[in-house]
Scaffold this motif. Structure first.
Motif, PDB file in Angstrom:
ATOM      1  N   ASP A   1      24.263  27.040  -6.777  1.00 17.30           N
ATOM      2  CA  ASP A   1      24.669  25.654  -6.583  1.00 17.30           C
ATOM      3  C   ASP A   1      24.573  24.873  -7.887  1.00 17.30           C
ATOM      4  OD1 ASP A   1      21.950  25.347  -6.959  1.00 17.30           O
ATOM      5  OD2 ASP A   1      21.533  24.701  -4.906  1.00 17.30           O
ATOM      6  N   ASP A   2      24.814  23.563  -7.818  1.00 15.44           N
ATOM      7  CA  ASP A   2      24.808  22.741  -9.022  1.00 15.44           C
ATOM      8  C   ASP A   2      23.497  22.857  -9.799  1.00 15.44           C
ATOM      9  OD1 ASP A   2      27.335  21.858  -8.455  1.00 15.44           O
ATOM     10  OD2 ASP A   2      26.747  19.846  -7.828  1.00 15.44           O
ATOM     11  N   ALA A   3      22.387  22.684  -9.107  1.00 12.00           N
ATOM     12  CA  ALA A   3      21.090  22.662  -9.784  1.00 12.00           C
ATOM     13  C   ALA A   3      20.828  23.970 -10.531  1.00 12.00           C
ATOM     14  CB  ALA A   3      19.967  22.393  -8.778  1.00 12.00           C
ATOM     15  N   ARG A   4      21.109  25.100  -9.873  1.00 12.60           N
ATOM     16  CA  ARG A   4      20.873  26.402 -10.511  1.00 12.60           C
ATOM     17  C   ARG A   4      21.801  26.600 -11.707  1.00 12.60           C
ATOM     18  NH1 ARG A   4      19.872  31.796  -7.228  1.00 12.60           N
ATOM     19  NH2 ARG A   4      17.761  31.021  -7.518  1.00 12.60           N
ATOM     20  N   CYS A   5      23.063  26.183 -11.545  1.00 15.56           N
ATOM     21  CA  CYS A   5      24.015  26.393 -12.627  1.00 15.56           C
ATOM     22  C   CYS A   5      23.736  25.477 -13.812  1.00 15.56           C
ATOM     23  CB  CYS A   5      25.449  26.207 -12.113  1.00 15.56           C
ATOM     24  SG  CYS A   5      26.003  27.586 -11.071  1.00 15.56           S
ATOM     25  N   TYR A   6      23.274  24.252 -13.551  1.00 21.38           N
ATOM     26  CA  TYR A   6      22.889  23.370 -14.658  1.00 21.38           C
ATOM     27  C   TYR A   6      21.741  24.007 -15.444  1.00 21.38           C
ATOM     28  CZ  TYR A   6      25.545  19.641 -12.301  1.00 21.38           C
ATOM     29  OH  TYR A   6      26.533  18.896 -11.717  1.00 21.38           O
ATOM     30  N   GLN A   7      20.775  24.548 -14.731  1.00 18.31           N
ATOM     31  CA  GLN A   7      19.642  25.199 -15.394  1.00 18.31           C
ATOM     32  C   GLN A   7      20.110  26.404 -16.201  1.00 18.31           C
ATOM     33  OE1 GLN A   7      16.725  27.051 -12.805  1.00 18.31           O
ATOM     34  NE2 GLN A   7      15.077  26.683 -14.270  1.00 18.31           N
ATOM     35  N   ALA A   8      21.023  27.174 -15.620  1.00 16.77           N
ATOM     36  CA  ALA A   8      21.546  28.352 -16.317  1.00 16.77           C
ATOM     37  C   ALA A   8      22.294  27.946 -17.579  1.00 16.77           C
ATOM     38  CB  ALA A   8      22.455  29.147 -15.387  1.00 16.77           C
ATOM     39  N   MET A   9      23.040  26.853 -17.530  1.00 19.68           N
ATOM     40  CA  MET A   9      23.754  26.375 -18.714  1.00 19.68           C
ATOM     41  C   MET A   9      22.775  25.937 -19.793  1.00 19.68           C
ATOM     42  SD  MET A   9      26.896  24.216 -17.067  1.00 19.68           S
ATOM     43  CE  MET A   9      27.742  23.983 -18.634  1.00 19.68           C
ATOM     44  N   GLN A  10      21.724  25.259 -19.398  1.00 24.83           N
ATOM     45  CA  GLN A  10      20.736  24.801 -20.374  1.00 24.83           C
ATOM     46  C   GLN A  10      20.009  25.974 -21.025  1.00 24.83           C
ATOM     47  OE1 GLN A  10      18.742  22.249 -17.555  1.00 24.83           O
ATOM     48  NE2 GLN A  10      19.707  20.395 -18.349  1.00 24.83           N
ATOM     49  N   MET A  11      19.915  27.088 -20.291  1.00 20.99           N
ATOM     50  CA  MET A  11      19.306  28.311 -20.833  1.00 20.99           C
ATOM     51  C   MET A  11      20.287  29.129 -21.666  1.00 20.99           C
ATOM     52  SD  MET A  11      17.398  29.595 -17.356  1.00 20.99           S
ATOM     53  CE  MET A  11      17.219  31.248 -18.028  1.00 20.99           C
ATOM     54  N   GLY A  12      21.577  28.840 -21.520  1.00 24.18           N
ATOM     55  CA  GLY A  12      22.585  29.640 -22.188  1.00 24.18           C
ATOM     56  C   GLY A  12      23.001  30.860 -21.398  1.00 24.18           C
TER      57      GLY A  12
ATOM     58  N   GLY B   1      31.552  28.970 -13.623  1.00 29.52           N
ATOM     59  CA  GLY B   1      31.119  28.904 -12.232  1.00 29.52           C
ATOM     60  C   GLY B   1      31.794  27.776 -11.470  1.00 29.52           C
ATOM     61  N   GLU B   2      32.121  28.031 -10.206  1.00 26.21           N
ATOM     62  CA  GLU B   2      32.725  27.026  -9.328  1.00 26.21           C
ATOM     63  C   GLU B   2      32.240  27.275  -7.901  1.00 26.21           C
ATOM     64  OE1 GLU B   2      34.341  24.306  -7.320  1.00 26.21           O
ATOM     65  OE2 GLU B   2      34.755  24.217  -9.478  1.00 26.21           O
TER      66      GLU B   2
ATOM     67  N   MET C   1      32.283  21.243 -17.898  1.00 24.52           N
ATOM     68  CA  MET C   1      31.214  21.224 -18.897  1.00 24.52           C
ATOM     69  C   MET C   1      31.013  22.593 -19.538  1.00 24.52           C
ATOM     70  SD  MET C   1      28.325  18.850 -17.091  1.00 24.52           S
ATOM     71  CE  MET C   1      28.041  20.065 -15.811  1.00 24.52           C
ATOM     72  N   ALA C   2      30.489  22.554 -20.761  1.00 25.76           N
ATOM     73  CA  ALA C   2      30.139  23.777 -21.481  1.00 25.76           C
ATOM     74  C   ALA C   2      28.653  23.766 -21.809  1.00 25.76           C
ATOM     75  CB  ALA C   2      30.944  23.884 -22.780  1.00 25.76           C
ATOM     76  N   SER C   3      28.054  24.933 -21.801  1.00 24.86           N
ATOM     77  CA  SER C   3      26.672  25.070 -22.258  1.00 24.86           C
ATOM     78  C   SER C   3      26.608  24.746 -23.748  1.00 24.86           C
ATOM     79  CB  SER C   3      26.184  26.496 -22.016  1.00 24.86           C
ATOM     80  OG  SER C   3      25.021  26.775 -22.780  1.00 24.86           O
ATOM     81  N   GLU C   4      25.647  23.945 -24.135  1.00 22.06           N
ATOM     82  CA  GLU C   4      25.500  23.590 -25.549  1.00 22.06           C
ATOM     83  C   GLU C   4      25.171  24.818 -26.395  1.00 22.06           C
ATOM     84  OE1 GLU C   4      23.340  20.111 -28.256  1.00 22.06           O
ATOM     85  OE2 GLU C   4      22.698  20.476 -26.195  1.00 22.06           O
ATOM     86  N   ILE C   5      24.412  25.758 -25.839  1.00 22.37           N
ATOM     87  CA  ILE C   5      24.085  26.996 -26.562  1.00 22.37           C
ATOM     88  C   ILE C   5      25.355  27.791 -26.824  1.00 22.37           C
ATOM     89  CG2 ILE C   5      22.889  29.205 -26.389  1.00 22.37           C
ATOM     90  CD1 ILE C   5      20.670  27.752 -24.850  1.00 22.37           C
ATOM     91  N   THR C   6      26.181  27.934 -25.805  1.00 25.84           N
ATOM     92  CA  THR C   6      27.465  28.613 -25.975  1.00 25.84           C
ATOM     93  C   THR C   6      28.339  27.880 -26.982  1.00 25.84           C
ATOM     94  OG1 THR C   6      27.421  29.452 -23.703  1.00 25.84           O
ATOM     95  CG2 THR C   6      29.562  29.348 -24.785  1.00 25.84           C
ATOM     96  N   TRP C   7      28.401  26.579 -26.829  1.00 27.26           N
ATOM     97  CA  TRP C   7      29.253  25.726 -27.669  1.00 27.26           C
ATOM     98  C   TRP C   7      28.943  25.931 -29.146  1.00 27.26           C
ATOM     99  CZ3 TRP C   7      33.481  23.089 -26.452  1.00 27.26           C
ATOM    100  CH2 TRP C   7      33.934  22.095 -27.304  1.00 27.26           C
ATOM    101  N   ASN C   8      27.672  25.975 -29.463  1.00 29.51           N
ATOM    102  CA  ASN C   8      27.266  26.104 -30.868  1.00 29.51           C
ATOM    103  C   ASN C   8      27.616  27.473 -31.445  1.00 29.51           C
ATOM    104  OD1 ASN C   8      26.265  23.490 -30.910  1.00 29.51           O
ATOM    105  ND2 ASN C   8      24.181  24.121 -30.365  1.00 29.51           N
TER     106      ASN C   8
ATOM    107  N   ARG D   1      31.895  23.615 -13.456  1.00 30.00           N
ATOM    108  CA  ARG D   1      32.463  22.350 -13.003  1.00 30.00           C
ATOM    109  C   ARG D   1      31.397  21.617 -12.200  1.00 30.00           C
ATOM    110  NH1 ARG D   1      32.951  19.620  -8.400  1.00 30.00           N
ATOM    111  NH2 ARG D   1      33.454  21.572  -7.337  1.00 30.00           N
ATOM    112  N   GLY D   2      30.734  20.661 -12.854  1.00 28.46           N
ATOM    113  CA  GLY D   2      29.703  19.886 -12.195  1.00 28.46           C
ATOM    114  C   GLY D   2      30.283  18.663 -11.516  1.00 28.46           C
TER     115      GLY D   2
END
Length: 341
Positions: A85-96, A45-46, A256-263, A102-103
């Protein structure tokens, strides 16, 4: 994430009212079908549109990952804030539900109490050389690594330079601090940024980035702030033709990468993403100055009134309450950045 798990995550996000429908789904065109079957299709996302230095950097990253993985990892880029936006995408990354984003240091501050807060403070950097001396150092790597532990669910891979941020206005030029008094500026959802504009005597109004153009056009806000490439590529100059080079922040972008994806990627692909991210950092470092010069030249040619502040010391002195509120726990780190690089 692989295709099936990513599709499931996208559906879950859609059910929650998110805007991630279609993210990472298999492309149907003939050319894509003739390519080797990838192991992973990742969604990036950008908020900026195509042609912007940040979107170009995202494409460079995607190309590097594809080449280095032999087509086994494909990255699909969604520009122009399609995924939120940033807040929504950060939440989405944390959910996987979102793989890559790009934050920015200014908005990452809201995720907890990360070390990167220091890099988002106003007037922390003297210039671009100072910016990269810090971000490219061991301290910079330490701050990047801290994102995972302090913010949770996200892994910092590299820094990106979008340029120093400057204010722009709809009705009058700004040359002195007193010109800021009483104006309302759109600010991202970041306490540091909101407190910064408040300390300058103006009012802050958080508005989604995708809604900023219409807010300027309607007079909901008197202005906003962006680096020159963003101000230009988003065509904000059409409704806010006064741009002041105050350089209040030079907050780094963070790939940044989602930690769930990363694993799920495994060590081989993790190493490829890290290597590609560092190459992207170097690409961005070379291209940002060209992008800024191109943007400023275009803006001058279309009649944007570009000014510089005449009382810069007063702007810096006004930041004392911001430092006391947001930098109290990092005073030694602030001192180190100011004096050692």
């Amino acid at each position: 994430m692989n295709r099936n798990s990513l599709t499931a995550a996208v559906v879950a996000a859609a059910l929650l009212g998110g805007s991630l429908v279609g993210c990472g789904l298999m492309r149907k065109n003939t050319e894509a079908l003739m390519e080797p079957e990838p192991d992973f299709v990742l969604c990036y996302g950008e908020v900026n549109p195509e042609g912007h230095i940040m979107t170009d950097s995202a494409q460079f990253f995607a190309d590097q990952v594809k080449e280095m993985s032999g087509g086994k990892v494909i990255i699909e880029i969604y520009p122009s804030g399609q995924l939120g936006d940033d807040a929504r995408c950060y939440q989405a990354m944390q959910m996987g539900a979102l793989d890559l984003y790009r934050g920015n240091a200014s908005s990452l501050v809201e995720c907890g109490d990360p070390m990167i807060t220091v890099l988002a403070l106003p007037y922390i950097f003297r210039d671009r050389e100072h910016f990269w001396n810090v971000c490219g150092s061991e301290l910079g790597e330490q701050i990047l690594d801290d994102i995972q532990s302090s913010c949770g669910g996200m892994i910092g891979l590299a820094y990106l330079d979008e340029g120093a941020r400057h204010f722009f206005t709809t009705d009058k030029p700004i040359t002195r601090l007193s010109d800021m008094k009483g104006l309302t500026f759109r600010m991202q959802v970041s306490e540091v940024m909101i407190d910064t504009v408040t300390a300058l005597g103006a009012k802050a109004l958080p508005i989604a980035y995708v809604e900023l153009y219409s807010a300027l056009q309607a007079g909901t806000v008197d202005g906003a702030e962006n680096p020159a490439p963003s101000y230009w590529s988003n065509r904000f100059y059409e409704v806010a033709p006064y741009y002041v080079l105050d350089g209040h922040t030079h907050s780094p972008g963070v790939l940044m990468a989602s930690e769930i994806t990363w694993n799920q990627l495994g060590e081989e692909y993790q190493q490829i993403l890290r290597a590609a991210a560092k190459k992207t950092q170097e690409y961005n470092k070379k291209e940002i100055e060209r992008a800024e010069q191109k943007a400023l030249e275009f803006l001058k040619n279309v009649g944007v009134e570009i000014t510089e502040v005449k009382d810069r010391q007063a702007w810096g002195d006004a930041m004392e309450p911001v430092y006391r509120k947001h930098g109290a726990q990092f005073l030694d780190l602030i001192q180190e950045i100011r004096n050692s690089y």
